[in-house]
Design an enzyme around this catalytic site. Structure first.
Site, PDB file in Angstrom:
ATOM      1  N   GLY A 123      -5.053   1.085   6.617  1.00 24.94           N
ATOM      2  CA  GLY A 123      -4.396  -0.277   6.206  1.00 24.94           C
ATOM      3  C   GLY A 123      -4.891  -1.554   6.633  1.00 24.94           C
ATOM      4  O   GLY A 123      -5.008  -2.649   6.025  1.00 24.94           O
ATOM      5  N   ASP A 124      -5.762  -1.585   7.745  1.00 27.41           N
ATOM      6  CA  ASP A 124      -6.341  -2.733   8.528  1.00 27.41           C
ATOM      7  C   ASP A 124      -7.530  -3.038   7.382  1.00 27.41           C
ATOM      8  O   ASP A 124      -7.686  -4.245   7.344  1.00 27.41           O
ATOM      9  CB  ASP A 124      -6.788  -2.561   9.814  1.00 27.41           C
ATOM     10  CG  ASP A 124      -5.669  -1.892  10.623  1.00 27.41           C
ATOM     11  OD1 ASP A 124      -4.408  -2.071  10.401  1.00 27.41           O
ATOM     12  OD2 ASP A 124      -5.962  -1.196  11.628  1.00 27.41           O
ATOM     13  N   SER A 179       0.835  -1.271   0.077  1.00 29.53           N
ATOM     14  CA  SER A 179      -0.135   0.129   0.166  1.00 29.53           C
ATOM     15  C   SER A 179       0.901   1.182   0.076  1.00 29.53           C
ATOM     16  O   SER A 179       2.233   1.258   0.633  1.00 29.53           O
ATOM     17  CB  SER A 179      -1.010   0.082   1.278  1.00 29.53           C
ATOM     18  OG  SER A 179      -0.208   0.081   2.511  1.00 29.53           O
ATOM     19  N   MET A 180       0.338   2.259  -0.529  1.00 27.42           N
ATOM     20  CA  MET A 180       1.171   3.419  -0.816  1.00 27.42           C
ATOM     21  C   MET A 180       0.345   4.571  -0.553  1.00 27.42           C
ATOM     22  O   MET A 180       0.647   5.824  -1.444  1.00 27.42           O
ATOM     23  CB  MET A 180       1.663   3.683  -2.253  1.00 27.42           C
ATOM     24  CG  MET A 180       2.742   2.298  -2.786  1.00 27.42           C
ATOM     25  SD  MET A 180       3.113   2.139  -4.302  1.00 27.42           S
ATOM     26  CE  MET A 180       1.453   2.098  -5.361  1.00 27.42           C
ATOM     27  N   GLY A 181      -0.545   4.817   0.393  1.00 29.65           N
ATOM     28  CA  GLY A 181      -1.198   5.909   0.899  1.00 29.65           C
ATOM     29  C   GLY A 181      -2.113   6.374  -0.475  1.00 29.65           C
ATOM     30  O   GLY A 181      -2.661   5.519  -0.879  1.00 29.65           O
ATOM     31  N   ALA A 182      -2.200   7.573  -0.588  1.00 28.89           N
ATOM     32  CA  ALA A 182      -3.088   8.126  -1.578  1.00 28.89           C
ATOM     33  C   ALA A 182      -2.812   7.928  -2.866  1.00 28.89           C
ATOM     34  O   ALA A 182      -3.548   7.802  -4.135  1.00 28.89           O
ATOM     35  CB  ALA A 182      -3.095   9.714  -1.459  1.00 28.89           C
TER      36      ALA A 182
HETATM   37  N1  LIG Z   1      -5.059   9.856   1.352  1.00 27.37           N
HETATM   38  C1  LIG Z   1      -5.634   8.955   0.739  1.00 27.37           C
HETATM   39  N2  LIG Z   1      -6.547   9.020  -0.198  1.00 27.37           N
HETATM   40  C2  LIG Z   1      -6.908   7.903  -0.873  1.00 27.37           C
HETATM   41  N3  LIG Z   1      -6.626   6.779  -0.365  1.00 27.37           N
HETATM   42  C3  LIG Z   1      -5.705   6.588   0.584  1.00 27.37           C
HETATM   43  C4  LIG Z   1      -5.311   7.489   1.411  1.00 27.37           C
HETATM   44  N4  LIG Z   1      -4.618   7.040   2.064  1.00 27.37           N
HETATM   45  C5  LIG Z   1      -4.711   5.643   2.291  1.00 27.37           C
HETATM   46  N5  LIG Z   1      -5.581   5.424   1.053  1.00 27.37           N
HETATM   47  C6  LIG Z   1      -5.908   4.155   0.644  1.00 27.37           C
HETATM   48  O1  LIG Z   1      -5.564   3.008   2.023  1.00 27.37           O
HETATM   49  C7  LIG Z   1      -5.016   2.260   1.486  1.00 27.37           C
HETATM   50  C8  LIG Z   1      -3.789   2.020   2.716  1.00 27.37           C
HETATM   51  O2  LIG Z   1      -3.124   3.077   3.101  1.00 27.37           O
HETATM   52  P1  LIG Z   1      -1.783   3.111   3.615  1.00 27.37           P
HETATM   53  O3  LIG Z   1      -0.974   2.847   2.282  1.00 27.37           O
HETATM   54  O4  LIG Z   1      -1.429   4.484   4.116  1.00 27.37           O
HETATM   55  O5  LIG Z   1      -1.695   1.912   4.670  1.00 27.37           O
HETATM   56  P2  LIG Z   1      -0.728   1.848   6.072  1.00 27.37           P
HETATM   57  O6  LIG Z   1       0.441   2.796   6.066  1.00 27.37           O
HETATM   58  O7  LIG Z   1      -0.591   0.393   6.353  1.00 27.37           O
HETATM   59  O8  LIG Z   1      -1.836   2.332   7.166  1.00 27.37           O
HETATM   60  P3  LIG Z   1      -1.985   1.841   8.510  1.00 27.37           P
HETATM   61  O9  LIG Z   1      -1.468   3.063   9.304  1.00 27.37           O
HETATM   62  O10 LIG Z   1      -3.563   1.667   8.627  1.00 27.37           O
HETATM   63  O11 LIG Z   1      -1.133   0.782   8.927  1.00 27.37           O
HETATM   64  C9  LIG Z   1      -3.859   2.640   0.323  1.00 27.37           C
HETATM   65  O12 LIG Z   1      -3.716   1.696  -0.626  1.00 27.37           O
HETATM   66  C10 LIG Z   1      -5.365   3.496  -0.287  1.00 27.37           C
HETATM   67  O13 LIG Z   1      -5.954   2.971  -1.123  1.00 27.37           O
HETATM   68 MG   LIG Z   2      -0.131  -0.663   8.086  1.00 28.35          MG
END
Ligand SMILES: Nc1ncnc2c1ncn2[C@@H]1O[C@H](COP(=O)(O)OP(=O)(O)OP(=O)(O)O)[C@@H](O)[C@H]1O
Ligand SMILES: [Mg+2]
Length: 326
Positions: A259-260, A228-231
């Site tokens: 992420g969960d 996963s890559m945030g946004a």
């Molecule tokens: N700002 C955002 N806008 C749109 N989608 C987002 C955004 N942030 C996260 N997402 C969605 O959520 C998914 C997971 O986010 P992220 O990569 O931040 O997970 P994480 O770092 O594992 O988070 P966590 O803190 O819950 O462990 C992303 O692949 C995306 O689909």
């Molecule tokens: Mg995570």
């Protein structure tokens, strides 16, 4: 009491109380006043369990909770319909504070250490997971960091005993716990891009970097690596294909649990027998659901499905055709 045997068990060794304080104009070195505050039972395993229960799965939660503030969790499990198999240990479950400043558009996290766990505590959790898996489980989800007192081989051990009893395993953790757990070959891992980079000891800067890194993990025997890559969305890689799932630009109410939600969505997609592209779409829909809610919660399934329809999924490469297209 659950009348039927769970089909999914989540593991939560380091749960947290998520406390969110809304503080307009939050500033350091000053007295700040909160407009509003809310408290949620949280932690990655707790979240994955309740998200999946919300989609109609029979879900048990194995793990550890501090006895001193367990009432919040008891209530949450009753409301969410999670079969609570956590053991209670001395002390309190840790608190994670999020200070949300809507005027300055900042979120400040303050995470506290939790009660340390002992080898006996882990043995009790392992016995619970073994019992559940012995009676028949489709999935075990091992999620989150480890409390002080447990070694980095903890998940490797739990994964091995779940897999030996026929369960598939999803893993979402980081650092040495992730590194060592890979030896036990979980079926799915969901690192974010920083966690995957840290695992491989390099910074991943573009799509090709991520695909290469994920493929190296797949070749070590993990069926699906979801990065996963945030946004920017997520890249999902298996031995046969890779896809990129990009969410539409979305107003973010809170990133707690996004992420969960993706982990829960990947497991749910597997229970539906979906292929990689549809799994990526649905799991991203789950994440978007979490982003639209304060605290770790998801909207109703039909709302998640409508989020999923707005996700753009692209095939990154197909080994059968031997080309890369994006
Ligand atoms: N700002 C955002 N806008 C749109 N989608 C987002 C955004 N942030 C996260 N997402 C969605 O959520 C998914 C997971 O986010 P992220 O990569 O931040 O997970 P994480 O770092 O594992 O988070 P966590 O803190 O819950 O462990 C992303 O692949 C995306 O689909
Ligand atoms: Mg995570």
């Amino acid at each position: 009491m659950a009348m039927t045997h769970p089909s999914i068990a989540a593991v939560s060794l380091n749960a947290a109380v998520d406390q969110t304080a809304f503080v307009p104009g939050f500033a350091l070195d000053r007295v700040n006043r909160a407009d509003a505050t809310r408290v949620d039972a949280g932690g990655k395993g707790v979240n994955v369990a309740s998200f999946l229960a919300g989609f109609g799965h029979r879900v048990a939660l194995a793990g550890l909770l501090g006895r001193d503030n367990a009432a919040l969790f008891d209530r949450h499990f009753r409301t969410a319909g999670v079969d609570d198999r956590c053991i209670r240990i001395d002390g309190a479950t840790r608190t994670n504070i999020k200070i949300v400043d809507r005027t300055g558009d900042t979120v400040t996290d303050l995470n506290f250490p939790g009660a340390p766990a002992t080898a006996d505590d882990l043995n009790a959790v392992a016995a619970t997971v073994a019992d559940l898996a012995e009676a028949g489980l489709d999935w075990v989800a091992c999620c989150g960091s480890l409390p002080d007192g447990l070694g980095p081989d903890t998940y490797a051990r739990l994964i091995a005993l779940a897999r030996d009893r026929g369960a598939k395993v999803a893993l979402d953790t980081s650092g040495p716990a992730l590194d060592q757990a890979l030896q036990a070959r979980p079926d799915i891992i969901k690192p974010n891009i920083d966690e995957l980079g840290a695992l491989l000891g390099r910074t991943l800067v573009d799509t090709d970097d991520v695909i290469r890194a994920a493929r190296s993990i797949v070749s070590d025997g993990v069926r699906l690596v979801a990065v996963s890559m945030g946004a920017d969305g997520a890249i999902l890689v298996t031995a046969r294909e890779s896809v990129l799932a990009v969410p539409p630009s979305t107003p973010v109410v809170s990133t707690v649990g996004c992420g969960d939600a993706m982990v829960a969505g990947l497991i749910h997609a597997d229970t539906l027998g979906l292929g990689l592209a549809d799994s990526a779409r649905l799991a991203t829909g789950f994440s978007l659901g979490a982003l639209g809610q304060i605290g770790p919660r998801l909207p109703a399934p039909d709302q998640i499905e409508s989020y999923a329809r707005a996700v753009t999924v692209t095939a990154l490469e197909t080994t059968t055709e031997g080309r890369i297209h994006r």
